[in-house]
Motif scaffolding. Structure first.
Motif, mmCIF file in Angstrom:
data_model
loop_
_atom_site.group_PDB
_atom_site.id
_atom_site.type_symbol
_atom_site.label_atom_id
_atom_site.label_comp_id
_atom_site.label_asym_id
_atom_site.label_seq_id
_atom_site.Cartn_x
_atom_site.Cartn_y
_atom_site.Cartn_z
ATOM 1 N N UNK A 11 74.742 25.182 62.090
ATOM 2 C CA UNK A 11 75.156 23.894 61.801
ATOM 3 C C UNK A 11 75.645 23.222 63.110
ATOM 4 N N UNK A 12 74.929 22.052 63.085
ATOM 5 C CA UNK A 12 75.191 21.071 64.460
ATOM 6 C C UNK A 12 76.580 21.034 64.942
ATOM 7 N N UNK A 13 77.292 20.977 64.086
ATOM 8 C CA UNK A 13 79.024 20.884 64.176
ATOM 9 C C UNK A 13 79.506 22.050 65.286
ATOM 10 N N UNK A 14 78.855 23.387 65.080
ATOM 11 C CA UNK A 14 79.053 24.214 65.792
ATOM 12 C C UNK A 14 79.033 24.390 67.196
ATOM 13 N N UNK A 15 78.073 23.744 67.809
ATOM 14 C CA UNK A 15 77.706 23.805 69.159
ATOM 15 C C UNK A 15 78.655 23.747 70.008
ATOM 16 N N UNK A 16 79.304 22.621 69.828
ATOM 17 C CA UNK A 16 80.673 22.494 70.909
ATOM 18 C C UNK A 16 81.598 23.532 70.958
ATOM 19 N N UNK A 32 69.872 25.764 74.724
ATOM 20 C CA UNK A 32 69.667 24.693 74.020
ATOM 21 C C UNK A 32 68.168 24.663 73.652
ATOM 22 N N UNK A 33 67.961 24.875 72.110
ATOM 23 C CA UNK A 33 66.529 24.894 71.959
ATOM 24 C C UNK A 33 65.994 23.470 71.699
ATOM 25 N N UNK A 34 64.571 23.386 71.774
ATOM 26 C CA UNK A 34 63.864 22.230 71.686
ATOM 27 C C UNK A 34 62.752 22.096 70.417
ATOM 28 N N UNK A 35 63.082 21.276 69.629
ATOM 29 C CA UNK A 35 61.917 20.984 68.697
ATOM 30 C C UNK A 35 61.917 19.468 68.189
ATOM 31 N N UNK A 65 67.391 18.049 72.505
ATOM 32 C CA UNK A 65 67.776 18.861 73.729
ATOM 33 C C UNK A 65 68.480 18.130 74.506
ATOM 34 N N UNK A 66 68.227 17.019 74.974
ATOM 35 C CA UNK A 66 69.123 16.262 76.121
ATOM 36 C C UNK A 66 70.382 15.954 75.651
ATOM 37 N N UNK A 67 70.322 15.465 74.368
ATOM 38 C CA UNK A 67 71.561 14.900 73.627
ATOM 39 C C UNK A 67 72.618 15.983 73.607
ATOM 40 N N UNK A 79 80.851 25.770 82.359
ATOM 41 C CA UNK A 79 79.760 26.438 81.440
ATOM 42 C C UNK A 79 78.402 25.445 82.003
ATOM 43 N N UNK A 80 77.399 26.300 82.218
ATOM 44 C CA UNK A 80 75.968 25.645 82.469
ATOM 45 C C UNK A 80 75.188 25.736 81.113
ATOM 46 N N UNK A 81 74.377 24.619 81.074
ATOM 47 C CA UNK A 81 73.386 24.722 80.020
ATOM 48 C C UNK A 81 71.920 24.660 80.560
#
Length: 289
Positions: A11-16, A32-35, A65-67, A79-81
């Motif tokens: 769920x995108x709302x979970x990431x933060x 962070x995954x990229x697709x 990914x950048x967003x 925290x590092x990304x």
């Protein structure tokens, strides 16, 4: 040893909130995954599943990914990304350099730029980039990103890209770490010439073989001493195992608590995910710091 929390296709709302929980628990970074897009028809296969099937990706949510990196970096302080990994050669490298430099500059150098080559011709086709000579194109992209992110005027004259003297501003106050993912011989050579390597998983014997080859290549290329080695391993889930990885030169352990290689949607609640990452931090991170 540093620890990276891995979560994707949820769920995108979970990431933060997950990133904030990981930061509070003592993790040093988050992946962070990229697709970009999923093709309706394709003959391509996935290199990191036993049968090459990639249907598990269909209908899974991916924030660009950048967003997503920007959102996480803005919501955290230490925290590092570390993207795992951005498909670099399908993108215009000057724009990528601007994006990466901006993230690093705004976050106080908390962006570790994980890059790789997409295994799928589809990704190149939909972005109108030739699939042929993708390795050489990848090398030029890395050169351009590194050159522009270093600051000052930079020009480039290669097979695929020809740049007049240009510069971008701002740039990071520290060199942008470029971390290369992949298990192939070209990927390992590329990683040895950059700032780190990102391992995509596998058994212990394969990992030992890859690390040995990487060490040989690093000696050949004279890689910087603070080279990063990011690894997915079952050893990363125990204190003794972490010590074994550390003895092998691993600097960062990537841990996740569910398999992403399933067609089912992720139904774990946010609270459950936070409980998993917190329990691991208490059981392992706290005892290895």
């Amino acid at each position: 040893m540093r620890f990276t929390y891995a979560e994707a296709m949820t769920n995108p709302e979970y990431y933060v909130p997950l990133a904030q929980a990981a930061e509070a628990a003592g993790y040093s970074s988050i992946t962070v995954a990229d697709s970009i897009a999923y093709p309706k028809e394709s003959d391509a296969t996935y290199p990191y599943t036993p049968d090459g099937n990639r249907e598990f990706l269909e209908d899974k949510p991916f924030i660009e990914a950048f967003v997503l990196s920007a959102a996480i970096l803005a919501a955290t302080t230490t925290l590092r990304v570390t993207p795992f990994v951005v498909k670099l050669p399908i993108r215009p490298p000057v724009l990528v350099a601007k994006q990466a430099a901006s993230l690093a500059a705004l976050s106080g150098n908390r962006f570790g730029f994980g890059v790789g080559i997409s295994p799928w011709p589809d990704d190149f086709e939909i972005l109108d980039v030739p699939f042929e000579k993708r390795g050489a194109r990848m090398d030029e992209c890395i050169d351009i990103v590194r050159g522009l992110c270093a600051g000052g005027y930079f020009e480039y004259h290669g097979e695929f890209y020809d740049l007049p003297p240009i510069k971008i501003n701002p740039v990071p106050t520290e060199p942008l770490p470029i971390l290369v993912g992949g298990h192939s011989a070209p990927a390992l050579r590329r990683a040895a010439r950059c700032d780190g390597w990102m391992h995509a998983g596998g058994d212990g014997e394969e990992l030992d073989r890859l690390l040995s080859k990487l060490d040989t290549l690093r000696q050949e290329y004279g890689t910087r001493k603070d080279f990063e080695v990011h690894v997915i391993s079952l050893d990363g889930f125990t204190v003794d195992g972490v010590k074994r990885l550390e003895d092998k030169g691993v600097t960062d352990v990537i841990v996740g608590f569910r398999s992403p290689y399933t067609r089912d949607q992720d139904t774990e609640s946010l609270d459950t995910k936070i409980a998993h990452l917190s329990k691991f931090a208490e059981r392992v991170i706290a005892k290895t710091s």
